[in-house]
Write an enzyme that holds these catalytic residues in place. Structure first.
Site, PDB file in Angstrom:
ATOM      1  N   ARG A 177     -16.025  -4.340   1.224  1.00  0.00           N
ATOM      2  CA  ARG A 177     -15.842  -3.516   1.395  1.00  0.00           C
ATOM      3  C   ARG A 177     -15.850  -2.589   0.158  1.00  0.00           C
ATOM      4  O   ARG A 177     -15.913  -0.808   0.054  1.00  0.00           O
ATOM      5  CB  ARG A 177     -14.452  -3.645   1.167  1.00  0.00           C
ATOM      6  CG  ARG A 177     -13.872  -4.296   2.718  1.00  0.00           C
ATOM      7  CD  ARG A 177     -14.312  -3.524   3.940  1.00  0.00           C
ATOM      8  NE  ARG A 177     -13.002  -2.182   4.213  1.00  0.00           N
ATOM      9  CZ  ARG A 177     -12.795  -1.737   5.308  1.00  0.00           C
ATOM     10  NH1 ARG A 177     -13.742  -1.321   6.010  1.00  0.00           N
ATOM     11  NH2 ARG A 177     -11.908  -1.128   5.185  1.00  0.00           N
ATOM     12  N   HIS A 229      -5.494   4.803   4.390  1.00  0.00           N
ATOM     13  CA  HIS A 229      -4.330   3.585   3.683  1.00  0.00           C
ATOM     14  C   HIS A 229      -4.713   3.926   2.676  1.00  0.00           C
ATOM     15  O   HIS A 229      -5.798   3.587   2.192  1.00  0.00           O
ATOM     16  CB  HIS A 229      -3.653   2.493   4.525  1.00  0.00           C
ATOM     17  CG  HIS A 229      -5.217   2.076   5.076  1.00  0.00           C
ATOM     18  ND1 HIS A 229      -5.592   1.081   4.740  1.00  0.00           N
ATOM     19  CD2 HIS A 229      -5.782   2.179   5.921  1.00  0.00           C
ATOM     20  CE1 HIS A 229      -6.266   0.712   4.508  1.00  0.00           C
ATOM     21  NE2 HIS A 229      -6.491   1.242   5.904  1.00  0.00           N
ATOM     22  N   GLY A 240      -6.941  -4.378   2.915  1.00  0.00           N
ATOM     23  CA  GLY A 240      -6.388  -4.697   3.946  1.00  0.00           C
ATOM     24  C   GLY A 240      -7.468  -6.334   4.318  1.00  0.00           C
ATOM     25  O   GLY A 240      -6.793  -7.840   4.282  1.00  0.00           O
ATOM     26  N   HIS A 241      -8.807  -5.929   4.442  1.00  0.00           N
ATOM     27  CA  HIS A 241      -9.227  -6.972   4.247  1.00  0.00           C
ATOM     28  C   HIS A 241      -9.272  -8.478   3.427  1.00  0.00           C
ATOM     29  O   HIS A 241      -9.920  -9.882   3.800  1.00  0.00           O
ATOM     30  CB  HIS A 241     -11.566  -6.545   3.920  1.00  0.00           C
ATOM     31  CG  HIS A 241     -11.595  -6.074   5.883  1.00  0.00           C
ATOM     32  ND1 HIS A 241     -11.312  -4.514   6.413  1.00  0.00           N
ATOM     33  CD2 HIS A 241     -12.740  -6.420   6.724  1.00  0.00           C
ATOM     34  CE1 HIS A 241     -11.797  -4.907   7.091  1.00  0.00           C
ATOM     35  NE2 HIS A 241     -12.805  -5.755   7.036  1.00  0.00           N
ATOM     36  N   LYS A 272       0.851  -1.538   0.175  1.00  0.00           N
ATOM     37  CA  LYS A 272       0.445   0.297   0.061  1.00  0.00           C
ATOM     38  C   LYS A 272       0.724   1.289  -0.101  1.00  0.00           C
ATOM     39  O   LYS A 272       0.580   2.424  -0.574  1.00  0.00           O
ATOM     40  CB  LYS A 272      -1.224  -0.146   0.974  1.00  0.00           C
ATOM     41  CG  LYS A 272      -1.968  -0.738   1.031  1.00  0.00           C
ATOM     42  CD  LYS A 272      -2.664  -0.632   2.496  1.00  0.00           C
ATOM     43  CE  LYS A 272      -4.421  -1.719   2.515  1.00  0.00           C
ATOM     44  NZ  LYS A 272      -5.608  -0.240   1.581  1.00  0.00           N
ATOM     45  N   HIS A 288     -13.356   0.312  -1.694  1.00  0.00           N
ATOM     46  CA  HIS A 288     -12.500  -0.109  -2.668  1.00  0.00           C
ATOM     47  C   HIS A 288     -12.700  -0.590  -3.807  1.00  0.00           C
ATOM     48  O   HIS A 288     -13.546  -0.576  -3.554  1.00  0.00           O
ATOM     49  CB  HIS A 288     -11.860  -1.289  -1.956  1.00  0.00           C
ATOM     50  CG  HIS A 288     -11.334  -1.662  -0.732  1.00  0.00           C
ATOM     51  ND1 HIS A 288      -9.616  -1.457  -1.100  1.00  0.00           N
ATOM     52  CD2 HIS A 288     -11.135  -1.974   0.507  1.00  0.00           C
ATOM     53  CE1 HIS A 288      -8.936  -1.563   0.612  1.00  0.00           C
ATOM     54  NE2 HIS A 288      -9.979  -1.604   1.330  1.00  0.00           N
TER      55      HIS A 288
END
Length: 573
Positions: free
Chosen positions: A521, A452, A458-459, A391, A527
């Site tokens: 998400r 971020h 992330g998930h 990221k 996302h």
């Protein structure tokens, strides 16, 4: 072995180079050192060994033989432990260092419109202050804590843990030796197609999953997505359908109801349960950041932001409920619950589990419940470190909510940004304006997205890591009995009676669970589809490397776990 099957550690194939002569020399030196160490221990005085034995309450006979036996045993185990650690370090050191490549947007646009800048100061139309962005680049280039401390903020909301991406782990492949491909470019058709899907996901948040294709919004979404120049979502015979809408592309994703059984079936946590999986849900028809002032405040990180409105409890029945779940879940919640269901319902173990052939023992901390439950937390944090490296230090991709500002400014004439015509011509954009009076992407959360970068997710990386661990421990071919589906009001579970009910397997539902979480998400507006897809693959790769490292630590006879990767290819680890 089938030509489609990968055996053992992936880095032992194309991802690893062979041990060189230097490694062989190191191993020879290590063996010599081990012999010297054993010789030294053999010369230790008897009184020292006997005192050490007595201090831990050993039987006198054992104490009398401590010099010869205990010292040798301790030395041998210590040397074996060192050798396992050493060999693992050598294997991981020899993982080919990938070339980390981003999509080039950062160099392409002097105003950094293609990159994540949320939380930094922005001008009146939402473009980041270039000096502030350069400070971010200085920090991620140097890695110095002092440079991170000098990144200016536009408000009160802090950046989310960029230095965590530089942390090392001592098990599995290091973050710097993992990679994901470049994210779709800002001006490209793939990015536009992902944005069109996100617009439709926002419009369809309150439509029950069971009604996809049966009402006007999702019917229009299916038709609109089919017209895109480039759309990577699943299709049947080249067409988006009600059965593929907003789903993942892994094995099992298109079988059964939209939502994984592991999100619906009751679970027990020790003596607590069985627990119905009814969750706090957010109020319907309540979206955020659809006006420019609130959108700009989020870009600047000007909190605090109000909380979402809770409207009661429900089984997860639609995109808004799923977005609420992935908003406040704890790190590996979905996979802990899946593991508890599998353990509690005595689902069969992976055929590679050695205790299936051991008749007088059962697994506990190795190959047993403690092992799998601990592993979920272990792989989760390591996966996040790997993803935070991608990221912050490689891609720095913007989020869909920020892209929505580019669309809005372009259509209204406030600026002329290079967004692809597929998104500008989408029916979704027109419906968004009709409903909200702007072309911004309506967010499910008042704060928009986290602080971020978007790529990867992330998930999603946790989902990929944990689901891979679960597939390694349980028999993925096991058919889940009596599958259920949530009622359209979310207040009850109904038997699923589709013709494919007998094809709903543990492996398929674990894959579906991973995509439900990752694409949930997207449904919240934070996302892209590519964030989810690549995150699953990175999490899978990370867990495989950890399983491989652990394989060399067991005493039990073990020939490896065989399971199916997200791409449908089996692997033995």
């Amino acid at each position: 072995m089938s030509k489609d099957q990968t055996n053992a550690h992936p880095q032992d194939t194309q991802e690893h180079v062979n041990h060189n002569q230097d490694v062989q020399n190191l191993e020879s030196n290590t063996a010599a050192s081990s012999l010297s160490r054993r010789s030294f221990l053999g010369r230790v005085g008897a009184s020292t060994a006997v005192v050490a034995a007595a201090s831990v309450g050993l039987p006198s006979l054992l104490a009398e033989n401590a010099e010869g036996q205990i010292a040798d045993q301790v030395a041998a185990r210590s040397d074996r432990s060192f050798q396992i650690r050493f060999n693992a370090a050598v294997r991981e050191r020899n993982v080919q260092i990938p070339v980390q490549i981003n999509n080039g947007d950062e160099a392409r646009y002097a105003n950094f419109i293609g990159n994540f800048s949320q939380g930094l100061p922005h001008n009146s139309i939402g473009e980041v202050d270039p000096t502030a962005y350069q400070a971010l680049l200085t920090a991620v280039t140097s890695g110095k804590p002092s440079d991170f401390a000098n990144i200016p903020l536009g408000g009160t909301v802090k950046l989310s843990g960029p230095q965590g991406g530089l942390a090392f782990d001592l098990e599995g492949t290091d973050s710097g030796q993992l990679s994901i491909p470049p994210s779709p470019a800002l001006a490209g058709a793939e990015r536009a197609g992902e944005m069109v899907e996100d617009y439709w996901m926002a419009l369809a948040r309150d439509i029950p999953f069971s009604q996809y294709g049966n009402e006007s919004i999702t019917a229009a979404a299916i038709a609109d997505l089919d017209k895109l120049s480039r759309f990577r979502g699943p299709k049947v015979n080249g067409q988006v359908t009600a059965a593929t809408l907003f789903r993942g592309s892994t094995p099992g994703d298109l079988i059964g109801p939209y939502l994984s059984q592991f999100f619906l079936l009751p679970v027990s946590l020790g003596t607590l349960g069985p627990i119905a999986q009814k969750y706090n849900t957010y109020a319907p028809n309540t979206d955020y950041l659809a006006d420019f002032n609130s959108w700009l405040a989020v870009q600047n990180g000007q909190g605090p932001f109000p909380p979402n409105v809770i409207s009661g409890t429900s089984y997860i029945k639609n995109g808004r409920d799923l977005g609420a779940w992935v908003h406040i879940d704890f790190v590996f919640q979905a996979y802990l619950f899946a593991a508890q269901w599998l353990l509690g319902n005595k689902a069969p173990l992976n055929p590679g589990n050695p205790y299936l052939a051991i008749t007088n023992q059962s697994g506990v901390q190795t190959f047993g419940p403690q092992h799998i439950l601990d592993l979920l937390g272990e792989v989760s944090n390591r996966a996040l470190k790997a993803m935070w490296y991608q990221k912050w230090f490689v891609h720095r991709a913007l989020r869909p909510i920020a892209y929505g500002g580019l669309v809005h400014n372009t259509i209204t004439g406030a600026a002329n940004y290079p967004v692809h015509r597929d998104v500008l011509n989408s029916q979704a954009v027109g419906q968004i304006f009709t409903k909200h009076g702007s072309y911004l992407l309506p967010a499910a959360y008042p704060e928009g997205g986290p602080q971020h970068p978007s790529y990867g997710e992330g998930h999603g990386v946790i989902a990929g890591a944990c689901v891979t661990a679960l597939k390694a421990f349980f028999d993925e071919s096991f058919v889940i009995p009596n599958p259920m589906v949530a009622s359209d009001d979310g207040q009850s579970l109904l038997p699923y009676t589709g013709s494919d009910a007998g094809q709903i397997t543990v492996g398929g539902e674990l894959n579906k669970l991973a995509n439900n979480v990752a694409l949930g998400r997207d449904m919240a507006g934070v996302h892209w589809r590519s964030d989810a897809e690549q995150a699953l693959l990175l999490g899978e790769k990370l867990t495989i490397s950890i399983l491989w490292d652990q394989r060399h630590t067991y005493n039990e006879p073990f020939n490896g776990f065989t399971f199916t990767r997200f791409n449908g290819v089996p692997i033995t680890v």
